[in-house]
Design an enzyme around this catalytic site. Structure first.
Site, PDB file in Angstrom:
ATOM      1  N   SER A 153     -11.407  -1.353  -0.058  1.00 33.96           N
ATOM      2  CA  SER A 153     -10.068  -1.290   0.529  1.00 33.96           C
ATOM      3  C   SER A 153     -10.122  -1.563   2.021  1.00 33.96           C
ATOM      4  CB  SER A 153      -9.433   0.082   0.302  1.00 33.96           C
ATOM      5  OG  SER A 153      -8.794   0.140  -0.935  1.00 33.96           O
ATOM      6  N   HIS A 189      -3.717   5.992   3.360  1.00 30.69           N
ATOM      7  CA  HIS A 189      -4.445   4.771   3.026  1.00 30.69           C
ATOM      8  C   HIS A 189      -3.828   3.516   3.643  1.00 30.69           C
ATOM      9  CE1 HIS A 189      -6.055   1.642   0.243  1.00 30.69           C
ATOM     10  NE2 HIS A 189      -7.099   2.433   0.190  1.00 30.69           N
ATOM     11  N   ASN A 248     -14.648  -0.118  -6.221  1.00 30.43           N
ATOM     12  CA  ASN A 248     -15.850   0.606  -5.826  1.00 30.43           C
ATOM     13  C   ASN A 248     -16.510   1.302  -7.006  1.00 30.43           C
ATOM     14  OD1 ASN A 248     -14.991   0.044  -3.101  1.00 30.43           O
ATOM     15  ND2 ASN A 248     -13.639   1.820  -3.247  1.00 30.43           N
ATOM     16  N   ASP A 280       0.853  -1.187   0.000  1.00 33.27           N
ATOM     17  CA  ASP A 280       0.000   0.000   0.000  1.00 33.27           C
ATOM     18  C   ASP A 280       0.888   1.236   0.000  1.00 33.27           C
ATOM     19  OD1 ASP A 280      -2.399   1.758   0.719  1.00 33.27           O
ATOM     20  OD2 ASP A 280      -3.280  -0.234   0.897  1.00 33.27           O
TER      21      ASP A 280
END
Length: 422
Positions: free
Chosen positions: A268, A107, A203, A69
């Site tokens: 996520s 994130h 998404n 990430d």
């Protein structure tokens, strides 16, 4: 209280982080001390999806999850001691992978906290679904690194495998069904070393209307998202035939770099819940192969939708208690990953694989020039037949013409003699 919208990694070459919709950020100290446990009470998935019950058996000790990430801030209270190793594959992060980088730099820390957050005290702060699991922080800078995003991912996957990951979490997508051939090697390397790979489905609210790679790769656990009621989320999920299971993707609470909390939506967040679940299963059953861990997760999922498995929920909603504690018959020895076999896919669909390719399923491959020259053409008549057809027809026509001319000539002579008699 104010709010902000976190938009995760939009322009990332061909790769984007897929998670975040509405984000309500709570700064450190924003929650009054008398109500510090309100953060913990927001984590509805812990009880609703069987995690607190599974903790009676294991909290993930001995299992390691790699977080590929935007970097993980291991200094926040909830993650102190959780990150045991890390690296940067972008060229702009810190060597230990703990510097948040790139777009939506928060994130990676949010994702990590959902997997292995330790809380800040009894009943306080964010606790992950596998709070005693270890984390590997692998930072990628999607769109900003000196290395292309596809190459970063391939390198990150291999590094995770080589440094002891049992599970790899990938809350990101290329927004395409296909993936580069470099990923064939990297993901095959993970599967060959018995590592479970979990990826977010994407998404709709962020423009991913159909599941994209790596969630389309055979053998990867693709995770769809549901709301608090357990129904498919419209904005915080996507759909596709590779969906394995579904997990909460709305009203999630996570930790941000530097401390503080954020409410967020997106697969996520659903993916790390499943990665944490895989860590729990591996911790409780260390003898199981990656395929058997996945088998337990899908076999114990609560079926939802029609058909099952289906493109919305996969095999259903995760059930952590059952996945950890239920009596599940193991796969037969030597069985392939129950959600797909990447090696078989490569052998079938990669033209360079040296076996069968997509093209050969439609158009026969060209013959070797030397073999083609030596072999007789099955559409050409045998030489004898050809000679007869080639010579007999014109000779017959010529012979017929000569006979016809002789007939005319004989008739003319007879007629001339008849005239002279008269």
């Amino acid at each position: 209280m104010g709010s902000r919208r976190l938009v995760a990694g939009r322009a990332v070459g061909t790769l984007v982080v897929v998670a975040v919709a509405g984000g309500l950020v709570l700064a450190p100290g924003a929650v009054p001390a008398a109500h510090a446990d309100s953060i913990r009470s927001m984590e509805y998935w812990l009880a609703d999806y069987g995690f607190t019950s599974a903790w009676d058996t294991t909290q993930g000790e001995g299992a390691t999850v790699a977080v590929i990430d935007t970097g993980v801030d291991g200094s926040v209270a909830e993650l102190q001691g959780a990150v045991v190793d890390g690296t940067d594959v972008s060229g702009i992060g810190s060597p230990d992978g703990q510097l948040p980088i790139g777009e939506s730099s928060e994130h990676g820390t949010m994702v990590a906290s959902l997997i292995a957050g330790r809380g800040t005290g009894p009943g306080n702060g964010v606790i992950g679904v596998a709070p005693e699991a270890s984390l590997l922080a692998i930072s990628v800078a999607l769109g900003e690194g000196s290395v292309g995003s596809d190459e970063q991912i391939a390198h990150a996957v291999r590094w995770a495998v080589d440094h002891g990951a049992d599970v790899i979490n990938m809350s990101l997508t290329r927004n395409s069904l296909d993936w580069p051939e470099s990923w064939d090697d990297a993901f095959s390397y993970a599967f060959d070393h018995d590592v479970i790979v979990v990826a977010a489905a994407g998404n709709r609210g962020s423009g991913t209307t159909e599941v994209g790679a790596p969630a389309t790769i055979p053998g990867v656990v693709a995770v769809a998202g549901v709301d608090k009621a357990g129904d498919a989320s419209f904005d915080a999920s996507s759909q596709g035939i590779t969906i394995a299971v579904a997990a909460p993707s709305e009203q999630l609470v996570g930790v941000v770099p530097g401390g503080g909390y954020v409410l967020w939506d997106g697969t996520s967040g659903a993916a790390p819940l499943v990665s944490g679940l895989a860590a729990l299963v591996k911790s409780a059953h260390p003898e199981l192969s990656a395929a058997d861990v996945i088998h337990r997760i899908i076999a114990t999922a609560v079926p939802k939708g029609d058909p099952v498995p289906g493109p919305i929920y996969g095999y259903g909603l995760i059930d952590a208690e059952a996945a950890v504690d239920a009596d599940v018959a193991p796969l037969a020895p030597g069985s392939a990953n129950p959600i797909g076999d990447l090696a078989a896919w490569i052998a079938t669909y990669r033209p360079a694989s040296g076996t069968v390719s997509v093209d050969t399923l439609v158009i026969p491959p060209p013959a070797d020039p030397e073999t083609e020259a030596a072999a007789p053409d099955p559409t050409t008549p045998a030489p004898g037949v050809y000679d007869v057809l080639h010579w007999a027809v014109p000779l017959g026509l010529l012979l017929g013409f000569l006979i016809l001319m002789a007939t005319f000539a004989l008739g003319a002579v007879t007629h001339f003699k008849g005239l002279r008699r008269k």
